[in-house]
Design an enzyme around this catalytic site. Structure first.
Site, PDB file in Angstrom:
ATOM      1  N   LYS A 115      46.845  29.925  52.082  1.00 39.28           N
ATOM      2  CA  LYS A 115      46.424  28.876  51.148  1.00 39.28           C
ATOM      3  C   LYS A 115      46.314  27.513  51.815  1.00 39.28           C
ATOM      4  CE  LYS A 115      47.616  30.796  46.701  1.00 39.28           C
ATOM      5  NZ  LYS A 115      48.445  30.698  45.497  1.00 39.28           N
ATOM      6  N   LYS A 217      40.444  40.487  48.411  1.00 40.30           N
ATOM      7  CA  LYS A 217      41.095  40.790  47.144  1.00 40.30           C
ATOM      8  C   LYS A 217      40.263  40.254  45.970  1.00 40.30           C
ATOM      9  CE  LYS A 217      45.421  39.673  45.157  1.00 40.30           C
ATOM     10  NZ  LYS A 217      46.688  38.962  45.200  1.00 40.30           N
ATOM     11  N   LYS A 220      40.651  35.378  40.904  1.00 38.40           N
ATOM     12  CA  LYS A 220      40.107  34.529  39.861  1.00 38.40           C
ATOM     13  C   LYS A 220      39.464  33.282  40.434  1.00 38.40           C
ATOM     14  CE  LYS A 220      44.993  33.953  38.848  1.00 38.40           C
ATOM     15  NZ  LYS A 220      46.049  34.366  37.998  1.00 38.40           N
TER      16      LYS A 220
END
Ligand code: TRP
Length: 355
Positions: A115, A217, A220
């Site tokens: 991240k 993956k 969202k």
């Protein structure tokens, strides 16, 4: 020595619409666990703040996640559904854990590395300390079992490391206050305050991947809505997304081993297997040699059958935000009672004056 009662905790971040990966990887499991455990299911809005959401969106996604818990079948009369920020003890314990955990432990977290990317120095302190808050979420209830996807395993191990170090650092104090419980690990019987949490990771490890790239993956935050199946998608949209899903040009093979270098095929077969509750080889026995066009149609039908009832219930619940809010509030009252009981003891253990 007393033992802790088994208790389940899990959380989902309100950072977007929930998708098939959340459902198959986690939520579906939550539903089955409520029969055997007391469960605390949390919308972790404080964790979501690490990605700086727009306030209105954070509120909307928090309600949406709670509605989803209800739509999949979590019983709010029996278990607590609540948003994290309402139970301030999570933040309080997280601070104490910040003083237990080491910077080196956080530096090793793959989620942080992913991240933060190349701009590590610019990442927020919150993003860095994310796992410490996550450990606090779990341990403030002294939860024993945490159903999560494979990707969260490292965070659960860190929660165990924090619990272990806390138990060791304060072992004398814990013993003298008589707050130790049996934390047997294998043959070692040790007394501690925080339990060694067990991750409950689905046996057929279900990682739902993007429909556009079988190596990524399903997420969202992906820009393309065609990369994911949202729980709220209509039958039309489901069909269109599956038709457009990336595949390769070969027909389906007859064993799972032949899917290894075919990530997109592997993903679609995996989704079918998870939805039908069978293993991939059984799926392939039925479809081997068939072209994707046929398989995709049947997969889309199965998705409609499984997801539409949930989508309809979700839609119904979203019309009634007051009800969702009352569930979250009630859940927080219940959760706070347990969290405060733990924190009274923790404050005593570490030496905070209180009362
Ligand atoms: N980190 C988890 C995720 O991204 C969410 C989460 C926060 C969580 N706190 C938790 C999961 C505690 C389980 C237990 O999926």
């Amino acid at each position: 020595m007393s033992e802790l009662k088994p208790l389940v905790f899990s959380g989902v971040q309100p950072t977007g619409t929930l998708h098939l990966g959340n459902y198959l990887g986690a939520l579906r499991r939550w539903v089955t666990l409520q029969k055997d455990y007391e469960c605390f299911y949390c919308v972790v809005d404080m964790h979501a703040l690490t990605v700086n959401p727009v306030p209105q969106q954070l509120m909307e996604y928090t309600r949406e996640a709670a509605a989803m818990f209800l739509a999949v079948g979590i019983d709010a009369r029996k278990h607590a559904i609540f948003n994290q920020s309402r139970v301030f003890q999570h933040a309080e314990l997280a601070w104490i854990f910040n003083c237990v955990a080491r910077i080196g432990w956080m530096n090793r977290m793959t989620q942080f590395k992913d991240k933060a990317g190349k701009e590590r120095e610019k990442a927020s302190l919150g993003l860095f300390a994310y796992p410490s808050l996550m450990a606090a979420d779990i341990l403030v209830y002294r939860a024993t079992h945490v159903p999560v996807g494979e990707d969260q395993k490292q965070h659960i191990e860190l929660a165990r490391d924090i619990a272990k170090k806390f138990n060791k650092d304060y072992s004398r104090r814990i013993a003298s206050l008589g707050l130790g419980v049996d934390m047997s690990v294998g043959d070692d019987i040790i007394a501690g305050f925080f339990p060694m949490v067990e991750p409950l990771i689905p046996e057929i490890s279900m990682r739902v991947m993007s429909l556009r790239d079988g190596r990524k993956k399903m997420s969202k935050s992906d820009k393309s809505d065609f990369s994911r199946i949202n729980i709220s998608d209509t039958p039309d949209v489901l069909l269109r997304k599956i038709r457009k899903a990336k595949t390769d040009s070969k027909p389906l093979p007859d064993t799972e081993a032949d899917l290894v270098d075919r990530p997109e095929a592997n993903n679609l077969v995996g989704i079918y297997a998870a939805l039908a509750n069978i293993d991939k080889n059984t799926v392939l026995m039925e479809f081997c040699g068939k072209p994707f066009s046929i398989f995709k149609q049947i997969l889309a039908d199965l998705l409609v059958e499984k997801l539409i009832p949930v989508a309809l219930e979700l839609h119904r619940l979203k019309q009634d935000p007051d009800y969702i809010d009352s569930v979250l509030k009630e859940g927080a009252i219940r959760a706070s009672a347990i969290a405060e009981k733990t924190m009274k003891q923790v404050r005593d253990i570490v030496g905070f004056l209180q009362g």
